[in-house]
Enzyme design. Structure first.
Site, short mmCIF file in Angstrom:
data_model
loop_
_atom_site.label_atom_id
_atom_site.label_comp_id
_atom_site.label_asym_id
_atom_site.label_seq_id
_atom_site.Cartn_x
_atom_site.Cartn_y
_atom_site.Cartn_z
N SER A 54 -11.84 -4.08 8.53
CA SER A 54 -11.01 -5.03 9.29
C SER A 54 -10.04 -5.75 8.39
O SER A 54 -9.04 -6.27 8.86
CB SER A 54 -11.90 -6.09 9.93
OG SER A 54 -12.92 -5.50 10.68
N GLU A 89 -6.05 0.45 15.72
CA GLU A 89 -5.00 0.26 14.73
C GLU A 89 -5.13 1.38 13.70
O GLU A 89 -6.19 1.53 13.09
CB GLU A 89 -5.13 -1.11 14.05
CG GLU A 89 -4.77 -2.26 14.97
CD GLU A 89 -5.04 -3.64 14.37
OE1 GLU A 89 -4.27 -4.57 14.63
OE2 GLU A 89 -6.06 -3.78 13.65
N ASN A 121 -6.48 -8.86 13.79
CA ASN A 121 -7.33 -9.81 13.07
C ASN A 121 -6.50 -10.86 12.32
O ASN A 121 -6.94 -11.99 12.16
CB ASN A 121 -8.25 -9.08 12.10
CG ASN A 121 -9.39 -8.40 12.84
OD1 ASN A 121 -9.60 -8.66 14.02
ND2 ASN A 121 -10.11 -7.53 12.16
N HIS A 124 -8.99 1.54 12.79
CA HIS A 124 -9.66 0.28 13.11
C HIS A 124 -9.91 0.16 14.60
O HIS A 124 -8.99 -0.08 15.38
CB HIS A 124 -8.82 -0.90 12.59
CG HIS A 124 -9.47 -2.21 12.76
ND1 HIS A 124 -8.86 -3.30 13.35
CD2 HIS A 124 -10.73 -2.63 12.44
CE1 HIS A 124 -9.71 -4.31 13.38
NE2 HIS A 124 -10.84 -3.93 12.84
N1 LIG Z 1 -18.01 -6.41 14.01
C1 LIG Z 1 -16.79 -6.24 14.48
O1 LIG Z 1 -16.43 -6.84 15.50
C2 LIG Z 1 -15.84 -5.29 13.80
C3 LIG Z 1 -14.70 -4.85 14.50
C4 LIG Z 1 -13.87 -3.90 13.90
C5 LIG Z 1 -14.15 -3.46 12.62
N2 LIG Z 1 -15.26 -3.91 11.95
C6 LIG Z 1 -15.52 -3.37 10.62
O2 LIG Z 1 -16.49 -2.35 10.76
C7 LIG Z 1 -17.28 -2.27 9.58
C8 LIG Z 1 -18.74 -2.42 9.96
O3 LIG Z 1 -18.96 -3.70 10.51
P1 LIG Z 1 -20.18 -4.00 11.49
O4 LIG Z 1 -19.90 -5.31 12.12
O5 LIG Z 1 -20.43 -2.83 12.33
O6 LIG Z 1 -21.36 -4.18 10.43
P2 LIG Z 1 -22.94 -4.14 10.69
O7 LIG Z 1 -23.53 -4.98 9.64
O8 LIG Z 1 -23.25 -4.43 12.11
O9 LIG Z 1 -23.32 -2.59 10.42
C9 LIG Z 1 -23.20 -1.97 9.18
C10 LIG Z 1 -24.16 -0.81 9.13
O10 LIG Z 1 -23.92 -0.06 7.93
C11 LIG Z 1 -25.16 0.40 7.44
N3 LIG Z 1 -25.04 0.73 6.01
C12 LIG Z 1 -25.03 -0.11 4.96
N4 LIG Z 1 -24.92 0.60 3.81
C13 LIG Z 1 -24.86 1.89 4.15
C14 LIG Z 1 -24.77 3.11 3.40
N5 LIG Z 1 -24.70 3.08 2.09
N6 LIG Z 1 -24.75 4.28 4.07
C15 LIG Z 1 -24.82 4.31 5.42
N7 LIG Z 1 -24.91 3.19 6.17
C16 LIG Z 1 -24.94 2.00 5.54
C17 LIG Z 1 -26.11 -0.75 7.73
O11 LIG Z 1 -27.45 -0.30 7.76
C18 LIG Z 1 -25.62 -1.21 9.10
O12 LIG Z 1 -26.29 -0.58 10.16
C19 LIG Z 1 -16.78 -3.37 8.66
O13 LIG Z 1 -15.84 -2.82 7.77
C20 LIG Z 1 -16.10 -4.32 9.63
O14 LIG Z 1 -15.10 -5.08 9.02
C21 LIG Z 1 -16.11 -4.80 12.53
#
Ligand SMILES: NC(=O)c1ccc[n+]([C@@H]2O[C@H](COP(=O)([O-])OP(=O)(O)OC[C@H]3O[C@@H](n4cnc5c(N)ncnc54)[C@H](O)[C@@H]3O)[C@@H](O)[C@H]2O)c1
Length: 596
Positions: free
Chosen positions: A121, A154, A192, A142
């Site tokens: 993000s 995006e 964002n 994204h």
């Molecule tokens: N939460 C949101 O609203 C949102 C929206 C768009 C983008 N994002 C982006 O998406 C990405 C993930 O965010 P999220 O909110 O889903 O996080 P999250 O913490 O909910 O999930 C992350 C997952 O990654 C896994 N993980 C960690 N290390 C790992 C590895 N080495 N190999 C495989 N899996 C691994 C974890 O076990 C976890 O299940 C981030 O870059 C975030 O910025 C988040």
């Protein structure tokens, strides 16, 4: 010829990853879904199952299609399972070093022609790409939360991403039924960058007890038509993720203090309050992962209890003024069964207001929303006067005269002399300090702000502004009156912009700055906020409706009161106002409305 994507990999099955898996599998693409451990893999699988089961229960997905969807997903622990996919999307936590490590390994295990994408993000896609030997095949894709629902994607190209890769990914987004905007690699991209300053500001309001969490959220939902309030959205995003995004945006995005995470966020993350995913964030949820909010110790008591809190009985209401707001407010009170005394500056004005109220009530009758008898009863409850003396026996006065402090102060001084003791005196000001008005009387404890939105008969929100001198009884009375009017009253402190304008206008101003910096177009920015965040209108559409002069005036006040450099009005906004491009009312603002 566009590249064929038959199998994609998703790394990390958390909030975003599980949703992204569903998007691909729903659209007939095979997915290799990868996690770091067996328990994490199980959690991801459970999230996918729960989401598709919900879709079936809601009739949005046939049971057979759900089963086919699940058959397309292969779950595995560890990146080596991705050896033969055409594209990988990484969705692991928002840490640069972690993402770089994963990309270096993906580079080793994936086929040389595979595209490697990140769902980051806020981190630099460029910095992630250089951890591989194929930065020209690295791109940002994204998705928005929840990925199966939100239409926007995006697509982030770096200076080295090859144009073919960009085109292939754009075609893929279309196949997924998504709308993409393609942009360069800048912290926060479009959505964002515009969203997180606002979210952080809302957290700051909550942290400083400026308003309650329910009130902040209700204000933005009801005042701006947003699908969720900012604190509920923070819970959905995940407070740990939100913290990292803000922190990165602060460091990458020019150290704008508005992106420095509010200290409370860090405390909540440390305490394990991560939002929905942990079952507790700003709100408490039924269980981890559930969207259902349950009451907790901070849940406000119901209106009945609020009434017992010292709210005074109100039967007769005075409304002073003859403009749009006064007219709407007279109608609202009369329709709700209050006896109303309208005071204007003369019989002619009273006649005009009376006509306007009648016309509006008649419209309700024509549209079948109001019975004729109810219209007549409402009109019968209103008396018309040109002298304040007729307010001697009312229980509440709502002032809606011109937005000039000297005029309002003089009026409140007169009300102080005329009105009986115990009356609540309310001002509808949208920009003046309520305490200034209150101090023009000898009863500042009885003075509140009642900020109605335009058009008052339609808009469901009223901001109840309490000053440092307002009594709890006066606040409780104001709130109870809002409830009796069928509106939601949200209580806030006496600061410039109250809740809604303070949170809305800096975001609009930021959109103007983004346009001015040529990062994106007005159309794409509007698209991004509507399709990525569910806003009813994009910022430029809204600015043209509100009026650029109005937006500039509000932004200037916010800037002057808070001295926050990030609130300085965008030069482009000032120039457009100077040029007379004020929006729809001038037939030209950010867009040309002359042909409509
Ligand atoms: N939460 C949101 O609203 C949102 C929206 C768009 C983008 N994002 C982006 O998406 C990405 C993930 O965010 P999220 O909110 O889903 O996080 P999250 O913490 O909910 O999930 C992350 C997952 O990654 C896994 N993980 C960690 N290390 C790992 C590895 N080495 N190999 C495989 N899996 C691994 C974890 O076990 C976890 O299940 C981030 O870059 C975030 O910025 C988040």
């Amino acid at each position: 010829m566009a590249r064929e994507f038959s199998t994609v990999g998703v790394v990390g099955l958390g909030t975003m990853g599980a949703g992204i898996v569903e998007v691909f599998a729903r659209n007939g693409i095979d997915v290799v879904a990868v996690e770091i451990s067996e328990p994490a893999l199980e959690r991801g699988r459970a999230t996918l199952t729960a989401s598709t089961d919900r879709a079936v229960a809601k009739g949005k997905l046939a049971a057979a299609d759900r089963d086919a969807l699940h058959e397309r997903v292969h779950f595995a622990v560890g990146l080596p399972a991705l050896h033969s996919v055409d594209l990988v999307i990484e969705a692991v936590p928002e840490h640069l070093d972690l993402k770089q490590r994963i990309f270096a390994e993906l580079d080793r295990v994936c086929r040389p022609e595979a595209i490697l994408a990140t769902n980051t993000s806020s981190l630099s896609v460029t910095e992630i790409s250089v951890a591989t030997t194929r930065p020209n095949q690295v791109i940002g894709i994204h998705f928005f939360n929840p990925a199966p629902v939100m239409k926007l994607v995006e697509v982030v190209r770096t200076v080295v991403t090859s144009p073919e890769v960009v085109a292939d990914v754009e075609a893929l987004c279309a196949r997924l039924g998504k709308v993409d905007v393609t942009i360069n690699d800048r912290a926060g991209f479009i959505a964002n960058a515009l969203l997180f300053g606002y979210l952080n500001h809302a957290v700051a309001m909550f942290e400083s007890h400026y308003a309650a969490r329910e009130d902040i959220d209700a204000a933005m939902k009801l005042g701006c038509g947003l699908p969720m309030g900012p604190l509920a959205l923070m819970d959905l995003i995940g407070l740990d993720t939100a913290y990292e995004i803000l922190d990165t945006m602060y460091r990458r995005g020019g150290r704008d203090r508005r992106h420095a995470p509010v200290p409370l966020l860090k405390q909540m993350v440390t305490a394990g309050l991560l939002g929905r995913k942990s079952g507790r964030g700003f709100y408490t949820y039924e269980r981890p992962g559930s969207p259902v909010v349950v009451p907790d110790e901070a849940t406000p008591l119901t209106t009945e209890a609020g009434l017992a809190d010292g709210a005074r009985a109100i039967a007769k209401v005075g409304v002073v003024g003859s403009g749009t707001m006064a007219t709407g407010i007279i109608e609202v009170f009369a329709k709700a069964g209050y006896e109303v005394v309208s005071v204007t500056r003369g019989a002619e004005k009273s006649a005009t207001v009376c006509e306007a109220v009648k016309t509006s009530l008649n419209k309700g009758v024509v549209r079948g929303r109001l019975a004729e008898a109810d219209r007549d009863a409402a009109l019968g409850r209103i008396s018309w006067s040109a002298t304040l003396d007729h307010l001697a026996d009312v229980d509440l006065v709502v002032e809606a005269v011109v937005e000039e402090l000297s005029v309002k102060k003089a009026l409140f001084a007169s009300l102080d002399e005329i009105c009986k003791p115990g009356v609540v005196l309310a001002t509808t000001t949208s920009s003046l300090p309520v305490i200034d008005v209150a101090m023009a009387t000898h009863r500042p404890a009885d003075v509140v702000g009642l900020h109605f939105f335009n058009p008052a008969p339609v808009m469901p929100l009223v901001e109840v502004v309490r000053t440092i001198r307002t009594s709890p009884e006066a606040t409780a009375t104001a709130r109870a009156v809002c409830a009796a009017l069928g509106k939601t009253g949200v209580v806030c402190g006496d600061r410039s912009g109250f809740i809604v304008n303070a949170l809305l206008f800096p975001y609009l101003n930021d959109a103007v700055k983004m346009l001015e910096a040529s990062y994106s177009t007005a159309d794409d920015i509007d698209h991004a906020m509507k399709l990525g965040c569910g806003y009813p209108m994009g910022p430029f559409e809204l600015l043209d409706v509100v009026g650029l002069d109005v937006a500039l005036a509000i932004q200037r006040e916010l800037y002057l009161e808070l001295r926050e450099p990030g609130f300085a009005p965008a030069p482009l906004l000032e120039h457009l106002v100077t040029a007379g491009y004020l929006g729809r009312k001038a037939r030209r603002g950010f867009r040309d409305h002359s042909h409509r």
